[in-house]
Enzyme design. Structure first.
Site, PDB file in Angstrom:
ATOM      1  CG  HIS A 259      13.141  20.903   2.955  1.00 27.91           C
ATOM      2  ND1 HIS A 259      12.771  19.740   3.580  1.00 27.91           N
ATOM      3  CD2 HIS A 259      14.409  21.139   3.343  1.00 27.91           C
ATOM      4  CE1 HIS A 259      13.769  19.311   4.325  1.00 27.91           C
ATOM      5  NE2 HIS A 259      14.776  20.125   4.206  1.00 27.91           N
TER       6      HIS A 259
HETATM    7  C1  UD1 Z   1      17.697  23.734   6.309  1.00 29.49           C
HETATM    8  C2  UD1 Z   1      18.774  22.661   6.492  1.00 29.49           C
HETATM    9  C3  UD1 Z   1      18.172  21.271   6.258  1.00 29.49           C
HETATM   10  C4  UD1 Z   1      16.918  21.073   7.096  1.00 29.49           C
HETATM   11  C5  UD1 Z   1      15.943  22.204   6.824  1.00 29.49           C
HETATM   12  C6  UD1 Z   1      14.677  22.081   7.617  1.00 29.49           C
HETATM   13  C7  UD1 Z   1      21.026  23.376   5.798  1.00 29.49           C
HETATM   14  C8  UD1 Z   1      22.101  23.210   4.794  1.00 29.49           C
HETATM   15  N1  UD1 Z   1      19.846  22.800   5.510  1.00 29.49           N
HETATM   16  O1  UD1 Z   1      17.309  23.709   4.939  1.00 29.49           O
HETATM   17  O2  UD1 Z   1      19.126  20.302   6.607  1.00 29.49           O
HETATM   18  O3  UD1 Z   1      16.332  19.835   6.747  1.00 29.49           O
HETATM   19  O4  UD1 Z   1      16.589  23.440   7.157  1.00 29.49           O
HETATM   20  O5  UD1 Z   1      13.726  22.997   7.179  1.00 29.49           O
HETATM   21  O6  UD1 Z   1      21.245  23.987   6.816  1.00 29.49           O
HETATM   22  N2  UD1 Z   1      13.370  30.434   4.042  1.00 29.49           N
HETATM   23  C9  UD1 Z   1      12.383  31.316   4.402  1.00 29.49           C
HETATM   24  N3  UD1 Z   1      12.086  31.435   5.727  1.00 29.49           N
HETATM   25  C10 UD1 Z   1      12.756  30.749   6.683  1.00 29.49           C
HETATM   26  C11 UD1 Z   1      13.776  29.880   6.299  1.00 29.49           C
HETATM   27  C12 UD1 Z   1      14.069  29.727   4.984  1.00 29.49           C
HETATM   28  O7  UD1 Z   1      11.748  31.955   3.565  1.00 29.49           O
HETATM   29  O8  UD1 Z   1      12.415  30.910   7.871  1.00 29.49           O
HETATM   30  C13 UD1 Z   1      13.663  30.248   2.606  1.00 29.49           C
HETATM   31  C14 UD1 Z   1      14.663  31.220   2.068  1.00 29.49           C
HETATM   32  O9  UD1 Z   1      14.322  31.492   0.757  1.00 29.49           O
HETATM   33  C15 UD1 Z   1      15.941  30.432   2.086  1.00 29.49           C
HETATM   34  C16 UD1 Z   1      15.458  29.039   1.791  1.00 29.49           C
HETATM   35  O10 UD1 Z   1      14.165  28.957   2.402  1.00 29.49           O
HETATM   36  O11 UD1 Z   1      16.864  30.911   1.157  1.00 29.49           O
HETATM   37  C17 UD1 Z   1      16.352  27.957   2.312  1.00 29.49           C
HETATM   38  O12 UD1 Z   1      16.504  28.089   3.711  1.00 29.49           O
HETATM   39  P1  UD1 Z   1      17.807  27.496   4.461  1.00 29.49           P
HETATM   40  O13 UD1 Z   1      17.674  27.707   5.915  1.00 29.49           O
HETATM   41  O14 UD1 Z   1      19.037  27.971   3.795  1.00 29.49           O
HETATM   42  O15 UD1 Z   1      17.749  25.969   4.175  1.00 29.49           O
HETATM   43  P2  UD1 Z   1      16.547  24.937   4.274  1.00 29.49           P
HETATM   44  O16 UD1 Z   1      16.209  24.554   2.888  1.00 29.49           O
HETATM   45  O17 UD1 Z   1      15.445  25.389   5.173  1.00 29.49           O
END
Ligand code: UD1
Length: 370
Positions: A210
């Site tokens: 991811h």
């Molecule tokens: C975050 C953490 C990472 C951790 C990971 C576990 C930061 C900088 N990163 O990364 O350290 O390893 O969580 O999963 O905080 N999205 C959804 N649904 C959700 C959550 C996210 O669709 O419930 C999608 C969205 O498009 C979002 C993208 O995933 O923009 C990234 O989500 P985000 O929470 O910003 O970071 P992660 O990549 O999940």
């Protein structure tokens, strides 16, 4: 005597897992601690959030700040704006933050700027790669915390080098507690979980990816997908797809493709299902920090598709290989999944991650220090 008011701020999947044993310990054995759980809403899909609250029996949070997705600055800023009035209103004696996500940074900055002491759970990890958002988050959080709960000796040394020895306490890793508490259920469920996906024990490679560095660059993601298809010609490959990865895989038209070299794409799984799948995999390919460690604890060889790691202990013990090039990772995966002696070797290693009682130490130290 008034109790000690602890605000625990979580928001992303790995934080629910890391904190569940600490929450359980506080609620069962520390009636003097008044615990307020706050969910920033960084992860909001039910398979990234609610499922963990119900499986891990985490009580409903005092508040869900519903910040959702956004750029790093926007997401962190919205969290800070929503956390500050809550902290001012509830006046915790201490704010506890786990891990290294944007939630961790937002909570530690907000608290320290209104002079509330911060306790960092899983302090002192370093990948030495400032291009990773998590490295920035964990360094800044460590430097504005009053108490640093270090999971390993390496983490203690890292904190010492940065002049933070006085605040540091070696506790062990709460993910060891989480795994050992989950193991009886994993043993009950594993056959059903594998049957549901038509998988056989030690006969498939498990994949989770991811990180932006792997999934946001579409030409790199295509190379990774091609390598996985080559692996899938020799052994089964199951890919647990994070929401951001799903969007990118659809863009390169990987999801939905059929053929003999098909990779099995599945939704993100809950904690117990993930442990069942990991425990029975012949090998793991990941870019997650937590899963590198979980694979060590479950004696499964790991290939990490990155150029750095915050868990060097797994490399030193040769349970994990750091490989950046997908084509080289492909060969390493095939090698690891056909070498059945590796699992036994990893099993014989002493774990550097603690004895499964980290949460007890953390709860006790929180109580004693304030
Ligand atoms: C975050 C953490 C990472 C951790 C990971 C576990 C930061 C900088 N990163 O990364 O350290 O390893 O969580 O999963 O905080 N999205 C959804 N649904 C959700 C959550 C996210 O669709 O419930 C999608 C969205 O498009 C979002 C993208 O995933 O923009 C990234 O989500 P985000 O929470 O910003 O970071 P992660 O990549 O999940």
């Amino acid at each position: 005597m008034p109790g000690l008011r602890v605000m625990l701020v979580v928001g992303a999947r790995p934080q629910f897992i890391k904190c569940a044993p600490v929450i359980r310990e506080i609620l069962s054995n520390h009636s003097q601690i008044d615990l307020d759980i706050v969910h920033t809403g960084q992860h909001y899909d039910s398979r990234m959030s609610e499922i963990f609250f119900s499986e891990l029996e985490i009580p409903l949070p005092l508040a869900n700040l519903k910040v959702g997705s956004g750029s790093h600055a926007a997401q962190t800023a919205v969290m800070m704006r929503r956390l500050e009035p809550l902290m001012l209103r509830t006046k915790p004696d201490i704010v506890a933050v786990p891990g290294d996500t944007n939630t961790t940074l937002a909570a530690s900055l907000t608290a320290s700027k209104i002079c509330l002491p911060v306790a960092h759970i899983e302090a002192g990890l370093r990948s030495h790669d400032m291009a990773m958002p998590e490295e920035i988050n964990r360094r800044l959080t460590d430097h504005c915390s009053r108490l640093l709960f270090a999971p390993t000796r390496t983490a203690v040394v890292n904190l010492r080098k940065e002049g933070l020895a006085r605040a540091t306490r070696l506790t062990g890793d709460t993910m060891v507690d989480a795994i050992s508490q989950a193991m009886p259920i994993v043993q009950q469920e594993e056959t059903i979980v594998l049957e549901r996906l038509a998988l056989e024990p030690e006969n498939y490679v498990l994949v989770t990816l991811h990180r932006p560095s792997n999934v946001d660059n579409l030409s790199r993601l295509s190379r990774i997908h091609n390598s996985l298809c080559k692996v899938a010609r020799k052994t089964r490959v199951i890919f647990l797809v994070h929401p951001r990865t799903r969007v990118r895989l659809a863009e390169i038209r990987a999801i939905g493709a059929t053929g003999n070299d098909e990779v099995l794409f599945a939704s993100p799984q809950g904690y117990i299902e993930t442990l069942c799948l990991l425990k029975n995999a012949s090998c793991l390919l990941t870019d997650s920090g937590g899963m590198q460690k979980e694979s060590f604890l479950l004696h499964v060889p790991c290939v990490t598709l990155r150029s750095t790691t915050e868990w060097p202990e797994t490399l030193e013990r040769k349970a994990n290989r750091l490989i950046f090039e997908p084509e080289i990772a492909h060969r390493a995966l095939l090698q690891a999944s056909s070498d059945h002696t590796l699992r036994e070797r990893i099993k014989s290693l002493k774990s550097p991650f603690g004895d499964g009682h980290a949460s007890e130490r953390i709860a006790r130290m929180l109580e004693e220090s304030f």
